[in-house]
Design a protein around this motif. Structure first.
Motif, PDB file in Angstrom:
ATOM      1  N   GLU A   1       0.835  -1.212   0.000  1.00 50.48           N
ATOM      2  CA  GLU A   1       0.000   0.000   0.000  1.00 50.48           C
ATOM      3  C   GLU A   1       0.869   1.261   0.000  1.00 50.48           C
ATOM      4  O   GLU A   1       0.578   2.232  -0.710  1.00 50.48           O
ATOM      5  N   LYS A   2       1.936   1.228   0.789  1.00 55.18           N
ATOM      6  CA  LYS A   2       2.861   2.367   0.839  1.00 55.18           C
ATOM      7  C   LYS A   2       3.503   2.589  -0.529  1.00 55.18           C
ATOM      8  O   LYS A   2       3.650   3.732  -0.995  1.00 55.18           O
ATOM      9  N   LEU A   3       3.860   1.491  -1.193  1.00 47.77           N
ATOM     10  CA  LEU A   3       4.437   1.573  -2.531  1.00 47.77           C
ATOM     11  C   LEU A   3       3.413   2.113  -3.527  1.00 47.77           C
ATOM     12  O   LEU A   3       3.734   2.946  -4.383  1.00 47.77           O
ATOM     13  N   PHE A   4       2.160   1.654  -3.373  1.00 50.37           N
ATOM     14  CA  PHE A   4       1.088   2.131  -4.251  1.00 50.37           C
ATOM     15  C   PHE A   4       0.879   3.635  -4.109  1.00 50.37           C
ATOM     16  O   PHE A   4       0.719   4.353  -5.109  1.00 50.37           O
ATOM     17  N   GLN A   5       0.881   4.131  -2.875  1.00 47.57           N
ATOM     18  CA  GLN A   5       0.697   5.566  -2.644  1.00 47.57           C
ATOM     19  C   GLN A   5       1.818   6.371  -3.291  1.00 47.57           C
ATOM     20  O   GLN A   5       1.597   7.467  -3.821  1.00 47.57           O
ATOM     21  N   ASN A   6       3.035   5.818  -3.246  1.00 45.15           N
ATOM     22  CA  ASN A   6       4.159   6.501  -3.880  1.00 45.15           C
ATOM     23  C   ASN A   6       3.981   6.549  -5.391  1.00 45.15           C
ATOM     24  O   ASN A   6       4.183   7.593  -6.028  1.00 45.15           O
ATOM     25  N   VAL A   7       3.595   5.405  -5.978  1.00 44.90           N
ATOM     26  CA  VAL A   7       3.371   5.339  -7.423  1.00 44.90           C
ATOM     27  C   VAL A   7       2.237   6.270  -7.831  1.00 44.90           C
ATOM     28  O   VAL A   7       2.298   6.940  -8.866  1.00 44.90           O
ATOM     29  N   LYS A   8       1.213   6.328  -6.983  1.00 46.73           N
ATOM     30  CA  LYS A   8       0.061   7.193  -7.278  1.00 46.73           C
ATOM     31  C   LYS A   8       0.479   8.662  -7.381  1.00 46.73           C
ATOM     32  O   LYS A   8       0.007   9.390  -8.253  1.00 46.73           O
ATOM     33  N   LYS A   9       1.403   9.066  -6.501  1.00 47.60           N
ATOM     34  CA  LYS A   9       1.891  10.454  -6.538  1.00 47.60           C
ATOM     35  C   LYS A   9       2.574  10.752  -7.868  1.00 47.60           C
ATOM     36  O   LYS A   9       2.325  11.789  -8.488  1.00 47.60           O
ATOM     37  N   SER A  10       3.460   9.843  -8.286  1.00 44.30           N
ATOM     38  CA  SER A  10       4.187  10.080  -9.538  1.00 44.30           C
ATOM     39  C   SER A  10       3.240  10.023 -10.737  1.00 44.30           C
ATOM     40  O   SER A  10       3.370  10.813 -11.675  1.00 44.30           O
ATOM     41  N   LEU A  11       2.266   9.101 -10.694  1.00 43.75           N
ATOM     42  CA  LEU A  11       1.298   9.009 -11.791  1.00 43.75           C
ATOM     43  C   LEU A  11       0.433  10.257 -11.873  1.00 43.75           C
ATOM     44  O   LEU A  11       0.088  10.725 -12.966  1.00 43.75           O
ATOM     45  N   THR A  12       0.090  10.806 -10.703  1.00 41.73           N
ATOM     46  CA  THR A  12      -0.711  12.029 -10.676  1.00 41.73           C
ATOM     47  C   THR A  12       0.047  13.184 -11.315  1.00 41.73           C
ATOM     48  O   THR A  12      -0.512  13.943 -12.127  1.00 41.73           O
ATOM     49  N   ALA A  13       1.339  13.297 -10.959  1.00 44.41           N
ATOM     50  CA  ALA A  13       2.163  14.367 -11.530  1.00 44.41           C
ATOM     51  C   ALA A  13       2.321  14.179 -13.034  1.00 44.41           C
ATOM     52  O   ALA A  13       2.210  15.140 -13.814  1.00 44.41           O
ATOM     53  N   THR A  14       2.557  12.934 -13.446  1.00 43.79           N
ATOM     54  CA  THR A  14       2.719  12.641 -14.875  1.00 43.79           C
ATOM     55  C   THR A  14       1.409  12.888 -15.621  1.00 43.79           C
ATOM     56  O   THR A  14       1.406  13.436 -16.733  1.00 43.79           O
ATOM     57  N   ALA A  15       0.286  12.483 -15.005  1.00 41.40           N
ATOM     58  CA  ALA A  15      -1.028  12.703 -15.632  1.00 41.40           C
ATOM     59  C   ALA A  15      -1.310  14.188 -15.789  1.00 41.40           C
ATOM     60  O   ALA A  15      -1.887  14.631 -16.799  1.00 41.40           O
ATOM     61  N   PHE A  16      -0.895  14.988 -14.782  1.00 40.12           N
ATOM     62  CA  PHE A  16      -1.092  16.440 -14.862  1.00 40.12           C
ATOM     63  C   PHE A  16      -0.307  17.014 -16.043  1.00 40.12           C
ATOM     64  O   PHE A  16      -0.812  17.851 -16.797  1.00 40.12           O
ATOM     65  N   MET A  17       0.935  16.527 -16.233  1.00 39.82           N
ATOM     66  CA  MET A  17       1.733  16.998 -17.368  1.00 39.82           C
ATOM     67  C   MET A  17       1.097  16.594 -18.692  1.00 39.82           C
ATOM     68  O   MET A  17       1.020  17.379 -19.627  1.00 39.82           O
ATOM     69  N   THR A  18       0.641  15.338 -18.741  1.00 38.78           N
ATOM     70  CA  THR A  18       0.042  14.837 -19.987  1.00 38.78           C
ATOM     71  C   THR A  18      -1.224  15.602 -20.341  1.00 38.78           C
ATOM     72  O   THR A  18      -1.426  16.005 -21.495  1.00 38.78           O
ATOM     73  N   SER A  19      -2.085  15.811 -19.332  1.00 37.21           N
ATOM     74  CA  SER A  19      -3.336  16.540 -19.587  1.00 37.21           C
ATOM     75  C   SER A  19      -3.048  18.005 -19.941  1.00 37.21           C
ATOM     76  O   SER A  19      -3.742  18.599 -20.788  1.00 37.21           O
ATOM     77  N   SER A  20      -2.021  18.573 -19.303  1.00 32.09           N
ATOM     78  CA  SER A  20      -1.644  19.962 -19.630  1.00 32.09           C
ATOM     79  C   SER A  20      -1.193  20.050 -21.076  1.00 32.09           C
ATOM     80  O   SER A  20      -1.561  20.980 -21.806  1.00 32.09           O
ATOM     81  N   SER A  21      -0.381  19.058 -21.498  1.00 36.88           N
ATOM     82  CA  SER A  21       0.096  19.064 -22.883  1.00 36.88           C
ATOM     83  C   SER A  21      -1.076  18.899 -23.849  1.00 36.88           C
ATOM     84  O   SER A  21      -1.148  19.578 -24.877  1.00 36.88           O
ATOM     85  N   THR A  22      -2.009  18.014 -23.505  1.00 38.92           N
ATOM     86  CA  THR A  22      -3.182  17.793 -24.376  1.00 38.92           C
ATOM     87  C   THR A  22      -3.992  19.077 -24.518  1.00 38.92           C
ATOM     88  O   THR A  22      -4.398  19.456 -25.631  1.00 38.92           O
TER      89      THR A  22
END
Length: 590
Positions: A243-264
């Motif tokens: 779960e701790k690992l998942f929360q960490n991955v979720k943070k990075s995915l959120t940041a990456t998703a924000f960049m991707t959506s911003s680019s779109t």
């Protein structure tokens, strides 16, 4: 004191972070020729990719209006040639750089593993083996993005973007300016995001190592877990880590998703604006249909690397985070890095002397207090006392697994703290309390200290330790597979195998830490015979709870609370009727 100094040095080094400049200097520059070839290939691929948009403009503005069939065939030939060049250059790019990246990963893994093995025992006492496996195998994985296609794509893509920008400005500067504004905003957002993501990736490596470390322990201790019906408990601990690992991955995915959506969003705005402005220019006959198509296709070449930045940037950030953790290990002080260890032992007699030696695992909490004794060459020194009294610590110091906090230990009157460890340990044989066997055959385990030993030497060791007493009953004999940590053998069999291994090593100094602790009466009787041969003319330090096994020792040290409370041979200590007498008579009653 040395191990405490090393710890403080290691902590200060661990705070450093690997920069792009450092990665370039240590990883990329030594392979500059291959990277240069990669850059040339990606430039060729990018330039070949520009042919299609250019020829599309020619098709619409010249070939179709003029109905020129000859030029059409010529155009098709050019486009096919360009596509072929793209395909070949892409293949070579992946083949050369990806293979080199994987070679670098294997090279780094070997380098890190070698470094880890050079670290002192105290490091392993405080680090989970599973976590180390993760750091050796996983942390270097990201390097493929530095030497592989990731960084080259970033550089090559940037070249393509610059060439595309020059073409776009020549085609229509106002349309280019309109596109450039949202792209600049996206670039700023991406740079800010990467600074946020890097610590997340760095922390992910740490969490991943912890989870793998716990999982390794769980699998190794499965018998204990099942014996205490603790499956649910272990599952809960593992789930918490996951779960701790998942929360960490979720943070990075959120940041990456924000960049991707911003680019779109931003690129969508730019595209809409281009449609409007381009449509206006075409209606005003200031731009042809071919020009507009050429502009849009070239625009794609400029935007593609910028859109890829979120993916490639994340890869590079992950690579640098992994290198941070790898550098932590590589910067740690190895056992042999002590500049004072300048004495190389060409040969030894084996006299060990402790002179006022104290030791602490933690600062201010001594477990040994001013220990002094001499173990003459070829003699047997036995250590007895209650559990936790310091016997194993004395054995660890004698084996140079530990370094004294104060006082001096000498070997043949040479200060052991100044002796090259390899030159000392080649004369050392150790049978540990928790004997460790490798997965493989009985033969491979016995020959571990001397893989090139002759069959005669092997058989002598087997007979001396009475290993043949049980291997003769196995169908495959010495070639019997024993399973992980020797689980297919009994405790006594594992112990005899470990003693055979020590006999084959033919050391000058032997340390037996509870060497007969796991033996039944019959096995112990056999081992006592083999030990008599093993310790002959060798300096021996033996620890045993069974006092009957050390009656013939030249001297017996009774250790209590980290101090020598009695010293002498068996008869002398019995005559004193002190602590040893109490221990011996108590065991005799049992």
């Amino acid at each position: 004191m040395q191990h405490l100094k090393n710890d403080s040095k290691n902590k200060s080094k661990q705070k450093q972070k690997v920069t792009i400049a450092q990665a370039f200097k240590t990883i990329i520059w030594p392979r500059k020729n291959l990277v240069f070839i990669g850059l040339i290939l990606i430039i060729i691929r990018s330039l070949a990719g520009l042919i299609l948009p250019w020829q599309s403009k020619v098709l619409l503005d010249e070939v179709v209006p003029n109905k020129d069939h000859t030029q059409l065939y010529y155009l098709i030939g050019i486009v096919i040639s360009a596509i072929s060049v793209q395909a070949v250059s892409s293949f070579l790019l992946t083949r050369i750089l990806s293979v080199q990246a994987q070679f670098l990963i294997s090279e780094l893994r070997a380098k890190v593993q070698k470094k880890v093995l050079s670290l002192p025992i105290s490091f392993f006492d405080n680090t989970k083996s599973g976590a180390l496996v993760s750091r050796i195998m996983s942390d270097v994985e990201g390097v493929r993005n530095l030497i592989g296609t990731g960084l080259v794509q970033l550089v090559g893509g940037s070249f393509t973007a610059i060439v595309s920008l020059i073409i776009l400005i020549k085609l229509n500067p106002w349309m280019t300016l309109f596109v450039f504004v949202p792209l600049s905003i996206f670039g700023y957002i991406a740079l800010r995001a990467f600074k946020y993501i890097r610590p997340i990736f760095r922390n992910r490596g740490k969490i991943n190592a912890e989870v793998k470390g716990r999982l390794t322990e769980t699998l190794a201790g499965v018998r204990v877990i099942k014996a205490f019906n603790a499956e649910a408990q272990e599952s809960a601990v593992f789930e918490a880590g996951v779960e701790k690992l998942f929360q960490n991955v979720k943070k990075s995915l959120t940041a990456t998703a924000f960049m991707t959506s911003s680019s779109t969003f931003l690129i969508g705005i730019a595209t809409t604006g281009i449609m409007g402005i381009g449509g206006y220019y075409m209606m005003q006959s200031e731009m042809t249909t071919g020009d507009f198509l050429f502009f849009t296709l070239i625009l794609g070449f400029m935007i593609a690397p910028i859109v890829q930045m979120s993916n490639i940037g994340s890869q590079l950030t992950e690579a640098l985070a992994g290198l941070d953790r790898t550098e932590e290990l590589m910067n740690m002080t190895a056992e042999e890095d002590n500049e004072e260890r300048i004495i190389n032992l060409e040969s030894i007699k084996g006299e060990i002397t402790f002179n006022d030696v104290s030791f602490a695992y933690e600062a201010g909490k001594n477990v040994l207090h001013n220990i002094s004794f001499k173990a003459p060459a070829g003699s047997v020194t036995a250590l007895v006392g209650s559990s936790g009294s310091g016997k194993s610590t004395i054995a660890g110091l004698s084996a140079t697994f530990l370094n004294p906090k104060s006082g001096i230990i000498t070997i043949d009157n040479q200060d052991l703290s100044k002796v090259n460890l390899s030159s000392y340990r080649k004369y050392l044989g150790v049978v540990l309390q928790d004997e460790f066997l490798f997965e493989g055959t009985i033969r491979e385990n016995i020959m571990f200290p001397r893989p090139d030993a002759s069959e005669e030497d092997l058989q002598n060791a087997v007979k001396a330790a009475y290993v043949n007493e049980f291997t003769d009953r196995f169908d495959d004999g010495l070639d019997t597979l024993i399973g992980e940590r020797g689980v297919k053998l009994s405790g006594g069999q594992r112990q005899r195998l470990a003693i055979a291994r020590a006999i084959l090593a033919n050391p000058k100094i032997i340390i037996l830490d509870e060497a007969t602790s796991n033996l039944d009466t019959q096995s112990e009787a056999l081992i006592q015979k083999s030990l008599t041969q093993l310790i002959k003319d060798r300096t021996t330090i033996v620890i045993a709870h069974r006092l009957s096994t050390i009656r013939k020792a030249d001297q017996i040290l009774v250790i209590e609370a980290g101090k020598i409370v009695e010293q002498g041979n068996h008869d002398q200590l019995i005559a004193k009727e002190g602590r040893y007498y109490d221990l011996y008579t108590y065991q005799a009653k049992i």
